[in-house]
Motif scaffolding. Structure first.
Motif, PDB file in Angstrom:
ATOM      1  N   LYS A  85     190.539  40.499 -36.922  1.00 56.59           N
ATOM      2  CA  LYS A  85     191.149  39.381 -37.650  1.00 56.59           C
ATOM      3  C   LYS A  85     190.118  38.576 -38.434  1.00 56.59           C
ATOM      4  O   LYS A  85     190.305  37.411 -38.712  1.00 56.59           O
ATOM      5  N   LEU A  86     189.014  39.189 -38.779  1.00 58.31           N
ATOM      6  CA  LEU A  86     187.960  38.539 -39.544  1.00 58.31           C
ATOM      7  C   LEU A  86     188.092  38.999 -40.987  1.00 58.31           C
ATOM      8  O   LEU A  86     187.960  40.180 -41.274  1.00 58.31           O
ATOM      9  N   ILE A  87     188.410  38.087 -41.870  1.00 56.89           N
ATOM     10  CA  ILE A  87     188.587  38.419 -43.280  1.00 56.89           C
ATOM     11  C   ILE A  87     187.402  37.875 -44.058  1.00 56.89           C
ATOM     12  O   ILE A  87     187.089  36.688 -43.992  1.00 56.89           O
ATOM     13  N   VAL A  88     186.760  38.761 -44.791  1.00 56.08           N
ATOM     14  CA  VAL A  88     185.614  38.382 -45.612  1.00 56.08           C
ATOM     15  C   VAL A  88     186.098  38.230 -47.046  1.00 56.08           C
ATOM     16  O   VAL A  88     186.613  39.167 -47.642  1.00 56.08           O
ATOM     17  N   ASP A  89     185.977  37.037 -47.574  1.00 58.09           N
ATOM     18  CA  ASP A  89     186.287  36.806 -48.979  1.00 58.09           C
ATOM     19  C   ASP A  89     185.041  36.232 -49.649  1.00 58.09           C
ATOM     20  O   ASP A  89     184.145  35.738 -48.970  1.00 58.09           O
ATOM     21  N   PRO A  90     184.967  36.327 -50.973  1.00 58.47           N
ATOM     22  CA  PRO A  90     183.734  35.903 -51.655  1.00 58.47           C
ATOM     23  C   PRO A  90     183.391  34.427 -51.477  1.00 58.47           C
ATOM     24  O   PRO A  90     182.218  34.069 -51.485  1.00 58.47           O
ATOM     25  N   VAL A  91     184.378  33.570 -51.288  1.00 63.19           N
ATOM     26  CA  VAL A  91     184.098  32.142 -51.107  1.00 63.19           C
ATOM     27  C   VAL A  91     183.478  31.910 -49.730  1.00 63.19           C
ATOM     28  O   VAL A  91     182.512  31.158 -49.596  1.00 63.19           O
ATOM     29  N   LEU A 119     183.736  44.311 -50.209  1.00 68.19           N
ATOM     30  CA  LEU A 119     184.301  43.338 -49.281  1.00 68.19           C
ATOM     31  C   LEU A 119     185.602  43.853 -48.677  1.00 68.19           C
ATOM     32  O   LEU A 119     185.859  43.666 -47.483  1.00 68.19           O
ATOM     33  N   ASP A 120     186.419  44.511 -49.479  1.00 67.92           N
ATOM     34  CA  ASP A 120     187.671  45.093 -48.970  1.00 67.92           C
ATOM     35  C   ASP A 120     187.382  46.144 -47.910  1.00 67.92           C
ATOM     36  O   ASP A 120     188.115  46.246 -46.915  1.00 67.92           O
ATOM     37  N   ASN A 121     186.327  46.922 -48.096  1.00 66.70           N
ATOM     38  CA  ASN A 121     185.947  47.922 -47.097  1.00 66.70           C
ATOM     39  C   ASN A 121     185.560  47.260 -45.774  1.00 66.70           C
ATOM     40  O   ASN A 121     185.879  47.770 -44.703  1.00 66.70           O
ATOM     41  N   ILE A 122     184.881  46.123 -45.853  1.00 66.71           N
ATOM     42  CA  ILE A 122     184.544  45.373 -44.638  1.00 66.71           C
ATOM     43  C   ILE A 122     185.830  44.908 -43.972  1.00 66.71           C
ATOM     44  O   ILE A 122     186.005  45.057 -42.759  1.00 66.71           O
ATOM     45  N   TYR A 150     185.508  31.347 -60.578  1.00 71.44           N
ATOM     46  CA  TYR A 150     186.922  31.635 -60.818  1.00 71.44           C
ATOM     47  C   TYR A 150     187.346  32.927 -60.118  1.00 71.44           C
ATOM     48  O   TYR A 150     188.351  32.955 -59.398  1.00 71.44           O
ATOM     49  N   PHE A 151     186.598  34.005 -60.324  1.00 71.07           N
ATOM     50  CA  PHE A 151     186.937  35.292 -59.715  1.00 71.07           C
ATOM     51  C   PHE A 151     186.941  35.197 -58.192  1.00 71.07           C
ATOM     52  O   PHE A 151     187.814  35.758 -57.529  1.00 71.07           O
ATOM     53  N   ASN A 152     185.956  34.510 -57.630  1.00 66.35           N
ATOM     54  CA  ASN A 152     185.870  34.369 -56.182  1.00 66.35           C
ATOM     55  C   ASN A 152     187.076  33.619 -55.619  1.00 66.35           C
ATOM     56  O   ASN A 152     187.645  34.017 -54.602  1.00 66.35           O
ATOM     57  N   LYS A 153     187.470  32.539 -56.273  1.00 68.48           N
ATOM     58  CA  LYS A 153     188.622  31.767 -55.806  1.00 68.48           C
ATOM     59  C   LYS A 153     189.916  32.568 -55.953  1.00 68.48           C
ATOM     60  O   LYS A 153     190.800  32.502 -55.095  1.00 68.48           O
ATOM     61  N   ARG A 154     190.028  33.328 -57.030  1.00 70.70           N
ATOM     62  CA  ARG A 154     191.215  34.180 -57.226  1.00 70.70           C
ATOM     63  C   ARG A 154     191.296  35.249 -56.139  1.00 70.70           C
ATOM     64  O   ARG A 154     192.370  35.537 -55.615  1.00 70.70           O
ATOM     65  N   LYS A 155     190.164  35.847 -55.800  1.00 71.23           N
ATOM     66  CA  LYS A 155     190.135  36.871 -54.757  1.00 71.23           C
ATOM     67  C   LYS A 155     190.500  36.258 -53.403  1.00 71.23           C
ATOM     68  O   LYS A 155     191.263  36.850 -52.634  1.00 71.23           O
ATOM     69  N   GLN A 156     189.978  35.076 -53.126  1.00 74.94           N
ATOM     70  CA  GLN A 156     190.306  34.392 -51.880  1.00 74.94           C
ATOM     71  C   GLN A 156     191.809  34.111 -51.807  1.00 74.94           C
ATOM     72  O   GLN A 156     192.444  34.348 -50.775  1.00 74.94           O
ATOM     73  N   LEU A 157     192.390  33.648 -52.890  1.00 75.38           N
ATOM     74  CA  LEU A 157     193.821  33.379 -52.949  1.00 75.38           C
ATOM     75  C   LEU A 157     194.624  34.660 -52.742  1.00 75.38           C
ATOM     76  O   LEU A 157     195.611  34.678 -52.000  1.00 75.38           O
ATOM     77  N   GLU A 158     194.199  35.733 -53.366  1.00 78.45           N
ATOM     78  CA  GLU A 158     194.875  37.023 -53.223  1.00 78.45           C
ATOM     79  C   GLU A 158     194.880  37.470 -51.753  1.00 78.45           C
ATOM     80  O   GLU A 158     195.908  37.939 -51.247  1.00 78.45           O
ATOM     81  N   ILE A 159     193.762  37.319 -51.074  1.00 80.85           N
ATOM     82  CA  ILE A 159     193.657  37.699 -49.664  1.00 80.85           C
ATOM     83  C   ILE A 159     194.593  36.846 -48.820  1.00 80.85           C
ATOM     84  O   ILE A 159     195.309  37.362 -47.955  1.00 80.85           O
ATOM     85  N   LYS A 160     194.616  35.548 -49.065  1.00 81.38           N
ATOM     86  CA  LYS A 160     195.496  34.650 -48.294  1.00 81.38           C
ATOM     87  C   LYS A 160     196.959  34.971 -48.537  1.00 81.38           C
ATOM     88  O   LYS A 160     197.769  34.958 -47.596  1.00 81.38           O
ATOM     89  N   LYS A 197     175.695  37.638 -42.976  1.00 81.17           N
ATOM     90  CA  LYS A 197     175.103  38.718 -42.181  1.00 81.17           C
ATOM     91  C   LYS A 197     175.969  39.965 -42.217  1.00 81.17           C
ATOM     92  O   LYS A 197     175.457  41.083 -42.309  1.00 81.17           O
ATOM     93  N   LEU A 198     177.276  39.781 -42.149  1.00 78.45           N
ATOM     94  CA  LEU A 198     178.202  40.908 -42.195  1.00 78.45           C
ATOM     95  C   LEU A 198     178.131  41.618 -43.542  1.00 78.45           C
ATOM     96  O   LEU A 198     178.100  42.847 -43.612  1.00 78.45           O
ATOM     97  N   VAL A 199     178.069  40.837 -44.611  1.00 76.01           N
ATOM     98  CA  VAL A 199     177.968  41.409 -45.958  1.00 76.01           C
ATOM     99  C   VAL A 199     176.664  42.185 -46.108  1.00 76.01           C
ATOM    100  O   VAL A 199     176.645  43.271 -46.702  1.00 76.01           O
ATOM    101  N   LYS A 200     175.595  41.676 -45.560  1.00 82.91           N
ATOM    102  CA  LYS A 200     174.310  42.385 -45.610  1.00 82.91           C
ATOM    103  C   LYS A 200     174.368  43.660 -44.774  1.00 82.91           C
ATOM    104  O   LYS A 200     173.854  44.700 -45.189  1.00 82.91           O
ATOM    105  N   LYS A 201     175.011  43.585 -43.612  1.00 85.58           N
ATOM    106  CA  LYS A 201     175.133  44.747 -42.735  1.00 85.58           C
ATOM    107  C   LYS A 201     175.869  45.894 -43.430  1.00 85.58           C
ATOM    108  O   LYS A 201     175.529  47.055 -43.269  1.00 85.58           O
TER     109      LYS A 201
END
Length: 100
Positions: free
Chosen positions: A42-48, A31-34, A83-93, A58-62
């Motif tokens: 300005k498109l941020i992909v997070d697990p949530v 996801l970080d590579n995307i 939990y991990f997904n929400k933590r990652k989303q918070l980290e990105i924000k 679609k972007l994740v599949k691409k």
């Protein structure tokens, strides 16, 4: 009771936790590579957002992250994935706020 319910109530072993964390890290790295490749958009992909947004899916599949996502979700208990997904989303924000 289904077998998945039974395994959910048993705490994961050390090796199961290590596998979970390894697959989580691989998925988040994908996801970080995307995000790095889309920095101009300005498109941020997070697990949530991947869970809820068809465009993100679609972007994740691409970028071939979907298989990593599935492996991660299979190897980790559901509450950990959430939990991990929400933590990652918070980290990105937080990173976005610091970079403004």
């Amino acid at each position: 009771m289904t077998s998945s319910t039974n395994t959910q109530s048993i705490p994961p072993s050390r090796s199961q936790r290590n596998i979970c964390w390894k697959l989580r890290d691989e998925y988040f790295e994908c996801l970080d590579n995307i995000n790095n490749s889309n920095s101009g958009d300005k498109l941020i992909v997070d697990p949530v957002s991947v869970q809820d947004d068809e465009k993100m899916q679609k972007l994740v599949k691409k970028f071939n992250c979907w298989k990593k996502k599935e492996e991660y979700e299979k190897s980790c208990i559901t509450s950990w994935v959430e939990y991990f997904n929400k933590r990652k989303q918070l980290e990105i924000k937080q990173r976005e706020l610091l970079n403004k």
